[in-house]
Design an enzyme around this catalytic site. Structure first.
Site, mmCIF file in Angstrom:
data_model
loop_
_atom_site.group_PDB
_atom_site.id
_atom_site.type_symbol
_atom_site.label_atom_id
_atom_site.label_comp_id
_atom_site.label_asym_id
_atom_site.label_seq_id
_atom_site.Cartn_x
_atom_site.Cartn_y
_atom_site.Cartn_z
ATOM 1 N N ASP A 1 -7.570 -3.250 3.148
ATOM 2 C CA ASP A 1 -6.475 -4.178 2.873
ATOM 3 C C ASP A 1 -6.720 -5.580 3.428
ATOM 4 O OD1 ASP A 1 -4.867 -2.216 1.612
ATOM 5 O OD2 ASP A 1 -4.253 -1.454 3.560
ATOM 6 N N ASP B 1 -2.523 -1.116 5.808
ATOM 7 C CA ASP B 1 -2.893 -0.590 7.124
ATOM 8 C C ASP B 1 -4.373 -0.313 7.256
ATOM 9 O OD1 ASP B 1 -3.088 1.552 5.433
ATOM 10 O OD2 ASP B 1 -1.718 2.857 6.536
ATOM 11 N N ASP C 1 0.852 -1.175 0.000
ATOM 12 C CA ASP C 1 0.000 0.000 0.000
ATOM 13 C C ASP C 1 0.898 1.238 0.000
ATOM 14 O OD1 ASP C 1 -2.328 1.488 0.133
ATOM 15 O OD2 ASP C 1 -2.372 1.483 2.313
#
Length: 832
Positions: free
Chosen positions: A647, A643, A331
């Site tokens: 996700d 995070d 990410d």
């Protein structure tokens, strides 16, 4: 109201939404409607995750061919009436099962954090009255009231509002708060672009709104994420697959060896009972009883080492899997970047662009023009720009304290970055705001892309400060501030402003313009239009969510280690590409793909192009999951970092899910196998290195154990073929495999790194537990042990030493040979 969750609420106008929900946007639902809806849709909470009972988790630990072999060894020990040895083997197997069940038992609670998102309060209108109730009580059709600071507790369609901004990073990955309005948008808009909707798990940073609840519980976007994440994580790790293959092979070899011994014994006219006992001894010698213990200890040592390097391991087998990682899907927001907007450049007409050093909310940095620091006292135009940006601003940044050692903000990140800029420039925001108090304001409006505030000043009585999108502010300006003077903003001047704007935009900076109107007041009826042609441009400020300082070095290390870093972000393509270039993720010939383009690809097309894609932008949770699975279909071992709530499915499905410990949501932490406590991308790379060390040490232990096991078999086989009695008793073999080898393998599995782990390619997923190189080394090491032990046994018997004494001496010599064999197994590239 059938199939509510299938309707494109964001694309319907407000009247159509009201009609579909059959509710009154002013009065809300009445008690009778609420009861019927609650019966139909249930509480606004996620269903409890289906958890396996602890006994099922425990029993699952025994599903391995190697464990079956250990049970067989225990059965052999019982046949030989060696109950103590059988008890030791059983104890070893149970201990391994307990450790594995403990680790997996914690992972079984991966979805519990998702349900906690519904344990909040909601402000609604029911029966014409405003009420505050538990979020779980919400039903479709409820009128939800939102204001700055509120958490959004259900998916809802906006019907009216003012200057509403929602922080959606945890759901979409978008690093900046999103401007929301009731206007309908295209039906095919991506989740991050649905500006007429608000979603569970996000929160309001500015403005107010009224919205109609359209989805609750499992029908919300977070509910869909929960369903995607459920049932994942069952994929075997590379080590588990290798051990399974190794165990099956060992079972076949054991049967062949037993049959071989029976044939040799019959050919030598030995009694059948003796033949069977010797054959059983051979099978016992083949089984490396200490291997499960060695692997468990090796993984546990890896866990301890990773903890010292700020990586907490939630699943033991994930340690070794990191060593096989070939792709890291990372990410952007909060992982590769700080998730803290930072002003990195400003532009004023007199000097042009000025760089701003430092990153994040910590006010550490300077204003630099070339190599020279810009002193605010000697730059009145810079001071005026920064002061104006601080006044037209509602944010605060908080310094370190006993609860949190980091600089932080609870306000809009864009505005917080301007406050940090003021402190870097030597301006105290609180003192400035006290000196020029705010008397009126026009809140930020997404339609006009700006806000305005009116302030009392000692010099001119009153002034209005304007801040917003550069093009919108420029359209109001007739003049520009140069040094201490105000001059006409003519065509060359506008060209210079546009050049400064384009230079910042080319670096993916989010550019704000700041202007002022002297001796002016805000007229609520005239609004912004009252200042058209009267405003003076003060300058431009460029911001970005900066890459973490250590991330570029970590990416470079990944390249050296033949690991491919890939950015998977909910942010825009331009922003993602710019950050990826800064970090070295994008290579020549690589491309960027967004969510819409990804949806248009078939699985075959994605597989054929995925090696060229370095950035996936504007993706939603199901797409992240699809990306991970696409890599896995190609045989890649995927580590997914993240995070946010969005996700979780990919973290569960990935071979190794890695969550951020500081900025990570509870959902991400619970779904991941590893949690990085410092949110440092470099810690992930360090964890990969430790994973490679663990696997290398396991291979050393396997080499030691198998070379000894084959030596035991050959000694027994050759002794029988040469007409001698068995040099080892079955109990001696069991003792050697469990105790002697169990102790000396500790030296191997605790070996420190050799230093070149990250210069080697990842461990191939199809690589067997015993490689061709290891077989060659076994072929070299085993004969040396055989010659030493069997030779001693034959010589001692020939000199008249009693059989029991010769057998004991031979057993001791075997142990000594193993001690020296540890040195042979220390490294496959370096001399001991």
């Amino acid at each position: 109201m059938s199939a509510l969750d299938e309707l494109p609420w964001h694309a319907l106008d407000t009247d159509a939404v009201v009609a579909r929900l059959a509710t009154d946007p002013q009065q809300g639902l009445d008690a009778a409607e609420i009861g019927a809806l609650r019966t139909r849709f249930g509480p606004n909470e996620l269903p409890a995750a289906r958890q396996r009972p602890i006994w099922a988790v425990f029993l699952n630990q025994f599903r391995s061919p190697l464990i079956y072999l250990l049970f067989a060894a225990a059965a052999v020990a019982l046949v030989l009436r060696e109950t103590k040895d059988a008890a030791v083997i059983f104890a070893v197997v149970v201990l391994n099962a307990v450790i594995g069940a403990y680790q997996e038992g914690r992972a079984e609670h991966a979805m519990a954090a998702l349900r906690r998102l519904s344990s909040q309060k909601a402000r609604v209108v029911r029966g014409g009255r405003e009420e505050i109730l538990d979020a779980r009580e919400l039903v479709p059709g409820d009128v939800l009231l939102l204001a700055a600071g509120d958490a959004v507790t259900a998916d809802a369609r906006l019907i009216d509002g003012a200057a509403l901004r929602i922080a959606e990073a945890a759901l979409t990955g978008e690093s900046l708060p999103v401007n929301k309005s009731p206007s309908a948008i295209a039906a095919d808009a991506a989740l991050a672009d649905r500006t007429s909707m608000v979603y569970t798990g996000t929160h309001v940073t500015a403005g107010r709104a009224r919205a109609l609840v359209v989805a609750t519980g499992s029908a919300t976007e977070i509910g869909h994420i929960a369903s995607l994440a459920e049932g994942g994580g069952t994929r075997k790790t590379p080590l588990e697959r290798r051990v399974e293959t190794f165990g099956r092979t060992l079972m076949v070899v054991a049967v062949v060896i037993f049959a071989l011994f029976v044939a040799v014994g019959l050919a030598a006219s030995l009694p059948l009972t003796e033949i069977v006992m010797v054959g059983i001894s051979q099978v016992v010698g083949l089984i490396p009883e200490g291997l499960p213990v060695a692997m468990t200890v090796a993984l546990a040592v890896g866990v301890q080492r990773m903890a010292r390097r700020r990586a907490i391991v939630r699943r033991l087998s994930a340690v070794e899997t990191l060593g096989s990682t070939t792709v890291i899907c990372s990410d952007k927001t909060g992982t590769l970047t700080r998730n803290e907007m930072t002003a990195t450049a400003l532009w004023v007409a007199r000097t042009g662009e000025i760089a701003i050093t430092g990153s994040g909310y910590a006010p550490e940095g300077q204003l630099m023009l070339g190599d020279a620091e810009v002193a605010i006292e000697a730059a009145p135009d810079v001071r005026r720009l920064v002061e104006a940006a601080t006044l037209c601003n509602d944010a605060q940044v908080l310094g370190p304290d006993d609860r949190d050692p980091h600089w932080r903000t609870a306000d809009d990140p864009t505005e917080a970055a301007l406050v940090t800029l003021a402190i870097k420039a030597g301006i105290a925001p609180a003192a400035l705001r006290d000196a020029e108090p705010r008397r009126a304001e026009i809140p930020f409006d997404a339609a006009i892309k700006m806000m305005a505030t009116q302030h009392d000043t000692a010099a001119s009585g009153s002034r209005v400060v304007l801040k917003g999108a550069a093009e919108a502010i420029l359209a109001l300006c007739a003049n520009v501030h140069v040094g201490e003077d105000t001059i006409l903003l003519d065509e060359p001047g506008r060209n210079a402003v546009h050049a400064g704007l384009e230079a910042m935009a080319s670096r993916a900076l989010r550019v704000l313009a700041v202007a002022e109107v002297s001796d002016a007041e805000i007229d609520g009826r005239a609004g912004i239009e009252a200042f058209r042609g009267r405003a003076t441009l003060l300058g431009l400020i460029g911001q970005i969510d900066p890459p973490r300082p250590e991330a570029a070095a970590a990416v470079a290390t990944c390249r050296t280690a033949s690991i491919r870093p890939v950015m998977v972000t909910g942010d825009h393509k331009i922003t993602g590409l710019a950050v990826a270039r800064m970090l070295g993720i994008v290579r020549d010939g690589d491309v960027v793909v967004d969510g819409v383009e990804l949806d248009a690809m078939t699985d075959e097309a994605l597989s054929s192009q995925i090696d060229r894609i370095s950035v996936f932008a504007r993706v939603h949770p199901a797409q992240k999951l699809r990306i991970v699975e696409a890599y896995q279909r190609r045989g890649e071992v995927v580590a997914m970092t993240g995070d946010g709530v969005n996700d979780a499915p990919a973290l569960v499905r990935a071979d190794v899910g890695v969550a951020m410990g500081i900025t990570g949501t509870d959902v991400a932490k619970q779904a991941a196998k590893i949690v990085i406590t410092d949110d440092n991308f470099g810690s992930i790379v360090a964890a990969v290195e430790e994973g490679r060390v663990v696997y290398r040490n396991i291979k050393k232990a396997v080499l030691l154990l198998m070379s000894t096991s084959f030596a035991e078999i050959l000694v027994l086989l050759l002794a029988v073929m040469l007409g001698y009695p068995p040099p080892f008793a079955a109990v001696q073999i069991l003792w050697n495999n469990l105790v002697t080898e169990g102790l000396i393998t500790v030296n191997l599995i605790m070996d420190p790194p050799e230093g070149d782990e990250m210069q080697q390619p990842p461990i191939a997923t199809r690589e067997p537990l015993i490689t061709r190189t290891m077989w060659k080394r076994i072929a070299l090491l085993t004969p040396a042990i055989v010659v030493a032990t069997l030779g001693w046994f034959i010589v001692r018997l020939a000199t008249g030493v009693p059989f029991a004494v010769a057998r004991t001496e031979t057993f001791m010599l075997l142990a000594v040979c193993e001690w020296f064999n540890v040195l042979n197994c220390l490294s496959d590239r370096h001399s001991a």
